[in-house]
Design a protein around this motif. Structure first.
Motif, mmCIF file in Angstrom:
data_model
loop_
_atom_site.group_PDB
_atom_site.id
_atom_site.type_symbol
_atom_site.label_atom_id
_atom_site.label_comp_id
_atom_site.label_asym_id
_atom_site.label_seq_id
_atom_site.Cartn_x
_atom_site.Cartn_y
_atom_site.Cartn_z
ATOM 1 N N SER A 47 0.822 -1.213 0.000
ATOM 2 C CA SER A 47 0.000 0.000 0.000
ATOM 3 C C SER A 47 0.860 1.269 0.000
ATOM 4 N N LEU A 48 2.177 1.113 0.169
ATOM 5 C CA LEU A 48 3.089 2.258 0.185
ATOM 6 C C LEU A 48 3.585 2.581 -1.228
ATOM 7 N N ASP A 49 4.141 3.776 -1.389
ATOM 8 C CA ASP A 49 4.760 4.187 -2.649
ATOM 9 C C ASP A 49 6.169 3.594 -2.686
ATOM 10 N N LEU A 50 6.326 2.481 -3.397
ATOM 11 C CA LEU A 50 7.610 1.773 -3.418
ATOM 12 C C LEU A 50 8.592 2.350 -4.429
ATOM 13 N N SER A 51 8.192 3.401 -5.139
ATOM 14 C CA SER A 51 9.102 4.015 -6.109
ATOM 15 C C SER A 51 10.095 4.964 -5.429
ATOM 16 N N LYS A 52 9.863 5.255 -4.155
ATOM 17 C CA LYS A 52 10.727 6.153 -3.383
ATOM 18 C C LYS A 52 11.296 5.400 -2.192
ATOM 19 N N PRO A 53 12.396 5.901 -1.612
ATOM 20 C CA PRO A 53 12.917 5.262 -0.400
ATOM 21 C C PRO A 53 11.883 5.271 0.727
ATOM 22 N N ILE A 54 11.902 4.221 1.507
ATOM 23 C CA ILE A 54 10.976 4.046 2.624
ATOM 24 C C ILE A 54 11.764 4.183 3.919
ATOM 25 N N LYS A 55 11.206 4.929 4.863
ATOM 26 C CA LYS A 55 11.832 5.093 6.179
ATOM 27 C C LYS A 55 11.510 3.864 7.031
ATOM 28 N N VAL A 56 12.531 3.291 7.646
ATOM 29 C CA VAL A 56 12.383 2.099 8.474
ATOM 30 C C VAL A 56 12.716 2.456 9.907
ATOM 31 N N GLU A 57 11.849 2.066 10.855
ATOM 32 C CA GLU A 57 12.098 2.259 12.276
ATOM 33 C C GLU A 57 12.079 0.893 12.949
#
Length: 76
Positions: A47-57
């Motif tokens: 459901s996220l925009d996977l074309s951009k980097p994703i922030k991981v916590e």
């Protein structure tokens, strides 16, 4: 807690990442824009925009083994 960015470039990357995260007891959240999802949820990740980097916590202090397993997805 540890925070970094990563890229999941393909369906197989998402599958491999979810399988890796699911082996650990601690919580991992992914943030893209204003959306935050559980990293153990394959449907949530898609459901996220996977074309951009994703922030991981990562909500743990003992992340060395986990970080080593996912190092191919991490970007600066």
């Amino acid at each position: 807690m540890k925070t970094f960015n990563m890229i999941l470039g393909s369906i197989n990357d998402v599958k491999d990442f979810v399988n890796t995260v699911s082996k650990y007891d601690f919580d991992v959240d992914l943030t893209s824009g204003r959306y935050v999802v559980d990293a153990k949820s394959i449907m949530g990740i898609f459901s996220l925009d996977l074309s951009k980097p994703i922030k991981v916590e990562v909500h743990s202090d003992d992340t060395d083994a986990f970080m080593d397993e996912i190092k191919s997805f991490i970007v600066d």
